[in-house]
Enzyme design. Structure first.
Site, mmCIF file in Angstrom:
data_model
loop_
_atom_site.group_PDB
_atom_site.id
_atom_site.type_symbol
_atom_site.label_atom_id
_atom_site.label_comp_id
_atom_site.label_asym_id
_atom_site.label_seq_id
_atom_site.Cartn_x
_atom_site.Cartn_y
_atom_site.Cartn_z
ATOM 1 N N SER A 135 0.849 -1.252 0.050
ATOM 2 C CA SER A 135 -0.026 -0.171 0.024
ATOM 3 C C SER A 135 0.815 1.229 -0.144
ATOM 4 O O SER A 135 1.801 1.440 1.015
ATOM 5 C CB SER A 135 -0.945 -0.055 1.336
ATOM 6 O OG SER A 135 -1.541 1.328 1.334
ATOM 7 N N LYS A 161 -1.506 -1.132 -4.156
ATOM 8 C CA LYS A 161 -2.584 -0.100 -3.843
ATOM 9 C C LYS A 161 -1.941 0.938 -3.639
ATOM 10 O O LYS A 161 -1.100 1.219 -3.128
ATOM 11 C CB LYS A 161 -3.274 -0.850 -2.689
ATOM 12 C CG LYS A 161 -3.918 0.185 -1.932
ATOM 13 C CD LYS A 161 -4.648 -0.372 -0.642
ATOM 14 C CE LYS A 161 -4.645 0.492 0.625
ATOM 15 N NZ LYS A 161 -5.542 -0.343 1.903
ATOM 16 N N LYS A 163 -3.018 5.067 -2.522
ATOM 17 C CA LYS A 163 -3.975 6.047 -1.738
ATOM 18 C C LYS A 163 -4.392 7.118 -2.713
ATOM 19 O O LYS A 163 -3.578 7.615 -3.461
ATOM 20 C CB LYS A 163 -3.355 6.813 -0.596
ATOM 21 C CG LYS A 163 -3.039 5.698 0.383
ATOM 22 C CD LYS A 163 -4.142 5.221 1.401
ATOM 23 C CE LYS A 163 -3.910 4.191 2.404
ATOM 24 N NZ LYS A 163 -4.962 3.814 3.194
ATOM 25 N N ASP A 188 -7.390 3.309 -2.675
ATOM 26 C CA ASP A 188 -8.106 3.367 -1.134
ATOM 27 C C ASP A 188 -8.237 4.876 -0.963
ATOM 28 O O ASP A 188 -7.291 5.620 -0.888
ATOM 29 C CB ASP A 188 -7.282 2.768 -0.383
ATOM 30 C CG ASP A 188 -7.663 2.863 1.169
ATOM 31 O OD1 ASP A 188 -8.976 3.399 1.473
ATOM 32 O OD2 ASP A 188 -7.124 2.265 2.311
ATOM 33 N N GLU A 213 -11.484 0.910 -2.620
ATOM 34 C CA GLU A 213 -11.604 0.948 -1.092
ATOM 35 C C GLU A 213 -12.227 2.148 -0.562
ATOM 36 O O GLU A 213 -11.677 3.273 -0.560
ATOM 37 C CB GLU A 213 -10.271 0.586 -0.333
ATOM 38 C CG GLU A 213 -10.178 0.252 1.002
ATOM 39 C CD GLU A 213 -8.916 -0.316 1.180
ATOM 40 O OE1 GLU A 213 -8.225 -0.582 0.525
ATOM 41 O OE2 GLU A 213 -8.738 -0.461 2.455
ATOM 42 N N ASP A 238 -13.782 -0.936 4.305
ATOM 43 C CA ASP A 238 -12.886 -1.073 5.278
ATOM 44 C C ASP A 238 -13.317 -0.627 6.573
ATOM 45 O O ASP A 238 -13.940 -1.108 7.354
ATOM 46 C CB ASP A 238 -11.375 -0.387 4.904
ATOM 47 C CG ASP A 238 -10.338 -0.306 5.915
ATOM 48 O OD1 ASP A 238 -10.555 -0.624 7.044
ATOM 49 O OD2 ASP A 238 -9.123 0.380 5.545
ATOM 50 N N LYS A 262 -9.717 -6.255 8.755
ATOM 51 C CA LYS A 262 -8.600 -6.076 9.594
ATOM 52 C C LYS A 262 -9.057 -6.627 11.081
ATOM 53 O O LYS A 262 -10.146 -6.131 11.612
ATOM 54 C CB LYS A 262 -8.385 -4.459 9.773
ATOM 55 C CG LYS A 262 -7.804 -3.829 8.384
ATOM 56 C CD LYS A 262 -7.477 -2.391 8.634
ATOM 57 C CE LYS A 262 -7.033 -1.789 7.411
ATOM 58 N NZ LYS A 262 -7.165 -0.371 7.630
ATOM 59 N N GLY A 290 -4.142 -3.890 6.683
ATOM 60 C CA GLY A 290 -3.054 -3.622 7.534
ATOM 61 C C GLY A 290 -3.308 -2.171 8.042
ATOM 62 O O GLY A 290 -3.947 -1.219 7.578
HETATM 63 O O1 OSB Z 1 -6.844 2.281 4.993
HETATM 64 O O2 OSB Z 1 -5.888 0.327 4.603
HETATM 65 C C1 OSB Z 1 -6.099 1.743 5.332
HETATM 66 C C2 OSB Z 1 -2.523 2.565 7.057
HETATM 67 C C3 OSB Z 1 -3.028 2.860 8.139
HETATM 68 C C4 OSB Z 1 -4.476 3.077 8.136
HETATM 69 C C5 OSB Z 1 -5.413 2.642 7.378
HETATM 70 C C6 OSB Z 1 -4.821 2.082 6.093
HETATM 71 C C7 OSB Z 1 -3.435 1.835 5.904
HETATM 72 C C8 OSB Z 1 -3.125 1.144 4.777
HETATM 73 C C9 OSB Z 1 -1.763 0.680 4.796
HETATM 74 O O3 OSB Z 1 -3.203 1.369 3.691
HETATM 75 C C10 OSB Z 1 -1.558 -0.753 4.940
HETATM 76 C C11 OSB Z 1 -0.329 -1.623 5.553
HETATM 77 O O4 OSB Z 1 0.638 -1.779 4.551
HETATM 78 O O5 OSB Z 1 -0.136 -1.934 6.736
HETATM 79 MG MG MG Z 2 -8.324 1.222 3.882
#
Ligand code: OSB
Ligand code: MG
Length: 375
Positions: A135, A161, A163, A188, A213, A238, A262, A290
């Site tokens: 991510s 992925k 953001k 995301d 997402e 999520d 999660k 994560g």
């Molecule tokens: O929205 O998935 C999310 C990290 C912190 C808070 C929310 C998110 C995330 C990530 C990172 O997208 C995922 C990872 O590599 O742990």
């Molecule tokens: Mg997310």
């Protein structure tokens, strides 16, 4: 099982680079590391909270408060017979799922060690290796983003992925597809858009994305169901899915076609397993999200992702994608084919590096169960 002692600590473990989402930036892991003691065995957990309440309502301080003043007293008052029993004991505490999960994870690690089984095998996991992705936070510019992606693909990651946020959504996706027409790609939004933005988002429907997402509100299900009807790309929830009930509502309403599980967001592994089982029964693919965890929380995620319904690559990268040095002695490494091995030893498999953990600890509290000494 009587819990004799519990230690909670606030840590700060800096990330290699700040991680930027549509709504906040994280410079390091500010979670709470939990260590529980019973009968000569130790269990480790992590509540992956951040300093600010921008992912959900929880922060390091709220999780500390809920653990210290509510969850730990419950833990000490009871003779706990199973993870399910622990879950029932914690259920009167509303919300505060990450705080709960931090302790629940430590209990699962302890439970696995006592049963001499990995958490994966206790949960019904079927995979010995899991597919993972990376991510990538919001970058300064598109060049920087493409350079990042190239680096991760070179390392072997098979799914990317990114953001997104308003003004940084269609353009980066278009640029990625130009450079890499065929990679597994998803986005995301962390709840930044409204239904009014849907027309702009609709452009994303033409890039063969695995999923989009959490485009809309962090607490919304209904509007996502309206949006999903307009999209051929699956929406994935999520933030909105905080329990099995929410997963059932979202699937029944057609608010998403994929769910990001999660365990921390839903209060722990027991609830995560129920959501997994429900989604499997409804043919809804799930993947393991994560929270930029340390090796302690990461090990829990790897165990969970071994369940059969986790058919999409998870946000579980190797430890060295996040930290220069992690607080475990046995970090995960990425296999050449973009997978990670699921540890087969009892519990989560994580071995804490206590010396290094001490050096990143900001505050520490050791609580002893007085009940056992007066009993
Ligand atoms: O929205 O998935 C999310 C990290 C912190 C808070 C929310 C998110 C995330 C990530 C990172 O997208 C995922 C990872 O590599 O742990
Ligand atoms: Mg997310």
């Amino acid at each position: 099982m009587i819990i004799e002692k519990i230690e909670i600590r606030k840590i700060f473990l800096p990330y290699l680079k700040p991680f930027e989402t549509s709504g906040w930036v994280e410079k390091g892991n500010s979670g709470i590391i939990v260590k529980i003691y019973s009968d000569g065995v130790i269990g480790w957990g992590e509540a992956p909270v951040g300093l600010e309440p921008f992912y959900n309502e929880e922060t390091t301080e709220t999780a500390w408060h809920i653990q210290k003043d509510f969850l730990i007293p419950i833990l000490f008052k009871n003779n706990i017979s199973s993870p399910e029993h622990l879950n029932n004991l914690f259920s009167p505490i509303r919300a505060n799922k990450i705080a709960r999960a931090g302790i629940e994870f430590a209990f699962w690690d302890l439970w696995g060690k006592m049963m001499n089984k990995s958490i994966s095998s206790l949960l019904g996991g079927t995979r010995k290796i899991i597919e993972v992705g990376v991510s990538i936070g919001i970058q300064k510019n598109i060049n920087e983003l493409i350079k990042n992606i190239e680096g991760y693909l070179d390392k072997g990651y098979k799914r990317i992925k990114i953001k997104i946020k308003p003004g940084y959504d269609v353009v980066p996706v278009k640029a990625i597809r130009l450079a890499y027409p065929d990679i597994l790609l998803q986005v995301d939004a962390n709840s930044i858009y409204t239904l009014n933005d849907a027309l702009q988002l609709k452009e994303l429907d033409d890039f063969n994305l695995l999923l989009i997402e959490q485009p809309l509100g962090h607490d919304d299900i209904y509007e996502h169901s309206l949006l999903q009807k307009k999209f051929k790309t699956p929406l994935c929830l999520d933030e909105s899915i905080v329990s099995l009930k929410h997963a059932e509502a979202a699937v029944e309403l057609g608010a998403c076609r994929v769910i990001n599980i999660k365990a921390c967001r839903v209060g722990g592994l027991s609830e995560a397993k129920k959501i997994h089982d429900f989604c499997l029964s409804k043919d809804i693919p799930v993947w393991c999200g994560g929270m930029l965890e340390t090796g302690i929380g990461r090990a829990i995620n790897v165990q969970l992702a071994s369940l059969p319904g986790f058919t999409l690559p998870g946000d579980i990268s190797a430890n060295d994608r996040y930290f220069k040095k992690d607080i475990v002695l046995n970090p995960f490494s990425l296999n050449a084919d973009g997978t990670i091995d699921v540890p087969q030893k009892p519990g989560s498999g994580a071995e804490a590096d206590e010396e290094y953990l001490d050096s990143v600890t900001q505050d520490k509290l050791l609580l002893e169960n007085k009940k056992i000494f007066t009993a």
